[in-house]
Design an enzyme around this catalytic site. Structure first.
Site, short mmCIF file in Angstrom:
data_model
loop_
_atom_site.label_atom_id
_atom_site.label_comp_id
_atom_site.label_asym_id
_atom_site.label_seq_id
_atom_site.Cartn_x
_atom_site.Cartn_y
_atom_site.Cartn_z
N CYS A 179 10.04 -9.36 1.62
CA CYS A 179 8.75 -9.41 0.94
C CYS A 179 7.70 -8.78 1.86
CB CYS A 179 8.35 -10.85 0.59
SG CYS A 179 8.11 -11.91 2.03
N ASP A 185 -5.10 17.96 -11.51
CA ASP A 185 -4.36 19.20 -11.31
C ASP A 185 -4.50 20.04 -12.58
OD1 ASP A 185 -2.39 21.05 -10.19
OD2 ASP A 185 -1.05 20.21 -11.70
N CYS A 232 7.17 -10.22 5.27
CA CYS A 232 8.10 -9.80 6.32
C CYS A 232 7.58 -8.57 7.06
CB CYS A 232 9.48 -9.51 5.72
SG CYS A 232 10.30 -10.92 4.99
#
Length: 769
Positions: free
Chosen positions: A26, A446, A29
């Site tokens: 997760c 773009d 961590c």
């Protein structure tokens, strides 16, 4: 490889070390690993949970082995990445999602019977039969044991490190509810067979909470599975970018012979041959040959670029026709493609705070709950002396504090929003999109494939006085029948549409790579191509056609000259047509109070013509892929929160760098993987729609989180003083989860179309920016 240095030596010499970190489950961590590394002197670390990478900048005196040992001591695995490798982008993400899915399916299938039987056997003791306890245990054990094992394992690993997380509280809640239930079934409920009725639910003694343990496991697994899917999509962008690289390259040796070698063995200064259809393996300079090169993957240009002697080319582009001998100037990690990989990886290092909010708070919340549970147990033992009542109150604290609603707050809102978004042509890919939309004030679009159709179309024909339009088209279409060039395809399609099939046959066909083609049609020599092709052959355009060509090119059109028997007879104008929805979408963005920018690799004239047509306020033209990301960063440095809308590989760095990346679903997988929002509907009005939906989703998630935490803060004291027994606490937790789910389900009624029809600009969302 010619180098004999070890990965560690290379990393230290560069003062930058990359580590692969395994065992992270997760965002908490990755935060923990980052904190541990940053505690080392002279170390600055950034850990990316999505890619499983730690990027560390360290001084010369910091040994890379120390970094690895630090990660291992934190409870995770680590390896040093060789400096000449491409990031694998979390290779285990697919396996993790599949494992979570299997556990989730088992939990969902067993949750309903466990919940029904737990309540039934509590309030209706007459329904019990010999061995009913073992039936319940048999149904619940696969969930609280096997399915919940990741939580137990993470909690145990955290305990060994003296750390806690939401996994700690989830694991303790599951184990405590299960243990108490087993005790109640075998010892207390057997003594209560004379009593029955729903009023037993209000008593502390004899309650079963297996449905609490199984439900908690199911809800949290659902959230983890959703996160694993998002992680997998985020990592695949890097894999797709790496796949653009050529695998092998044909090296031209000094004696003129050719040798095929792996692309990673190519060195600066070596020459290599690229045949038609081949991928250019490295950045370099053309030393021999002429060809049309498809650069759309790198520049976004819909028209292939002409490459002849002296031209600069980039790796990852494709030679359409002709052959090129190229001298390598940049190889490996120095190429423009490798730079794009790095840009995407670095831009993805940031994590949304809404995703990490629960984990950050759990650093204080979990230890506080554990301490409070122990204090509750001790206080009741001292005051009341009843072991059962003391355990009941302590367990109620643990159960009421279990983050069931907290685990549902984000994934349920995202799931509902994703379902509703799919009907609107919107896919919300991750948490960062939600967080970013509330601050976005500038939308960068773009051009090719995003604002325009992404393919060439014939829009005008000019002829000399003694030739008709249909004759010029007939001759040009016949010649282009044998060419696969995108411009040729547009001319051929237009000729067939106006004249019908079949077109005249062409003989003696000759192709001039990057310039045009010619052949004999109906006994006449026909030439079709760029003006330069005619100039080289001494053929001049009549004044009126020359003037028309300059006007067309100034307005951004591509011009093609048609000649017959060494005489120019006509001129064709082609362009990449603007999408019909573009103008309305830009107007809607302006009504939302957002600024618009057109960012493209096309020339200035073409870009400004398109911008004027659709109403975009600002134009940035002629930029390369890495320049696009740099332009986005420049806009951000000016204080703007930037959203980028794109579809091509060249847009991936800009999409990942932006505060909000929005990829057109018809675009490349790489752009889609690098973005935060995927726009699957080929209609640019989905851009403003996606912003309003994402903001509404974020508002819902924040409301869910506020309720979940507020519920815990209010309910825990009631449980501690004995006003809530564990079963009532479990019911309250279920009601809290129900509120979160029902609040999220309101997103199903989201309808930007009705807002637009009413002439509104979603002021409740805009003012939240």
């Amino acid at each position: 490889m010619t180098s004999t240095s070890t990965p560690v030596e290379n990393a230290v010499a560069e003062r930058q070390v990359e580590l692969t970190v395994s065992g992270m489950t997760c965002a908490a961590c990755s935060s923990r690993v980052e904190r541990k590394l940053n505690k080392l002197d002279g170390v600055q670390a950034s850990v990316n949970f999505a890619t499983g990478r730690a990027r560390v900048r360290a001084g010369q005196d910091v040994d890379a082995h120390v970094l690895v040992d630090t990660v291992v001591q934190a409870g995770y695995g680590a390896d040093i990445v060789r400096p000449d490798t491409t990031p694998p982008a979390h290779l285990n993400a697919d396996d993790r999602a599949q494992r979570l899915w299997r556990r989730l399916i088992v939990s969902v299938l067993l949750f309903v019977p466990v919940a029904d039987l737990s309540v039934t056997f509590t309030v209706l003791p007459g329904w019990r039969f010999p061995g009913w306890q073992w039936l319940l245990i048999g149904l619940a054990l696969p969930v609280v044991g096997w399915a919940a094992w990741p939580f137990h394992r993470a909690a145990f690993a955290g305990a060994r490190r003296g750390a806690s997380s939401m996994d700690t509280l989830v694991s303790l809640g599951i184990l405590a509810a299960t243990t108490w239930s087993v005790y109640a079934m075998f010892f207390q409920l057997n003594e209560a067979t004379e009593e029955s009725g729903w009023w037993l639910l209000l008593r502390s003694e004899g309650a079963i909470y297996l449905e609490v343990a199984v439900g908690l496991t199911t809800f949290v697994l659902a959230g983890r599975y959703f996160e694993a899917k998002a992680q997998r999509r985020a990592g695949s962008a890097l894999r797709e970018l790496a796949a653009l690289r050529a695998k092998d390259v044909t090296v031209v040796l000094e004696d003129g012979s050719q040798q095929s070698v792996p692309a990673e063995l190519l060195r600066v200064g070596q020459r290599f041959l690229v045949r038609p259809g081949g991928t250019i393996a490295a950045d370099g300079r053309v030393v021999e040959g002429r060809a049309a090169v498809d650069t759309s993957a790198m520049t976004g240009e819909s028209v292939p670029a002409e490459a002849d002697e002296g031209a600069e080319v980039v790796g990852g582009t494709v030679v359409l026709n002709g052959s090129l001998v190229i001298e390598a100037t940049k190889v490996g990690r120095d190429t423009q493609l490798a730079e794009m990989v790095r840009l995407v990886e670095e831009a993805q290092n940031g994590e949304a705070s809404v995703q990490r909010l629960a984990d950050r708070i759990s650093g204080y919340f979990v230890p506080a709950v554990l301490v409070l549970a122990v204090l509750t147990l001790t206080a009741w033992l001292l005051v009341d002396g009843s072991v059962e009542r003391s355990i009941s109150a302590a367990l109620a604290v643990l159960v009421i504090a279990c983050p069931c609603a907290l685990g549902l707050a984000t994934p349920t809102a995202l799931m509902v929003a994703s379902g509703r978004g799919a009907r609107l042509g919107i896919f919300i890919k991750g948490y960062q999109a939600l967080e970013s939309t509330r601050n976005v004030d500038t939308v960068v679009l773009d051009k090719t494939g995003t604002v325009t159709e992404g393919r060439m179309s014939l829009v005008d024909v000019a002829c000399v006085d003694d030739f008709e339009r249909h004759e010029v088209l007939r001759l040009a279409g016949a010649v282009e029948e044998s060419s696969e060039h995108p411009v040729a395809s547009a001319i051929r399609a237009a000729s067939r549409a106006e004249l019908g099939d079949p077109l005249p046959r062409v003989s003696s066909f000759e192709s001039e790579p990057g310039l045009g083609a010619g052949g004999v049609v109906d006994g006449h020599q026909v030439l079709v191509g760029r003006a330069r092709l005619f100039t080289e052959r001494g053929l001049l355009l009549p004044d009126d056609l020359q003037r028309r060509r300059r006007e067309w090119e100034a307005s951004g059109r591509t011009t093609v000259v048609v000649g017959r028997d060494r005489r120019v007879i006509g001129l064709l104008a082609l362009t990449d047509l603007v999408k019909p929805s573009a103008q309305g979408a830009i107007a809607e963005l302006h009504r939302l109070g957002l600024s618009t920018v057109l960012l493209t690799g096309d020339n200035e004239a073409t870009a400004r013509a398109v911008a004027a047509q659709i109403g975009v306020q600002r134009v940035i033209a002629g930029v390369l892929p890495d320049d696009k990301a740099r332009e986005v960063r420049r806009l951000q440095s000016e204080g703007n929160a930037v959203a980028v809308v794109g579809d091509g590989v060249n847009d991936a760095p800009a999409l990942a760098t932006a505060d909000l990346g929005m990829a057109i679903g018809a675009g490349t997988d790489i752009a889609i993987d690098a973005a935060d929002l995927i726009l699957v509907r080929d209609d640019l009005t989905v851009v403003p729609d996606s912003i309003t939906l994402a903001r509404a989703t974020l508002r819902t998630i924040r409301g869910n989180l506020l309720w979940a935490f507020g519920y815990n803060v209010a309910a825990i004291p009631l449980a501690a003083v004995g006003l809530l027994n564990p079963l009532i606490a479990g019911a309250a937790m279920a009601l809290s989860s129900l509120f979160v789910v029902s609040n999220s389900m309101r997103l199903r009624r989201f309808s930007p179309d009705s807002r637009r029809a009413a002439g509104k600009s979603t002021p409740d969302l805009v003012t939240a920016r």
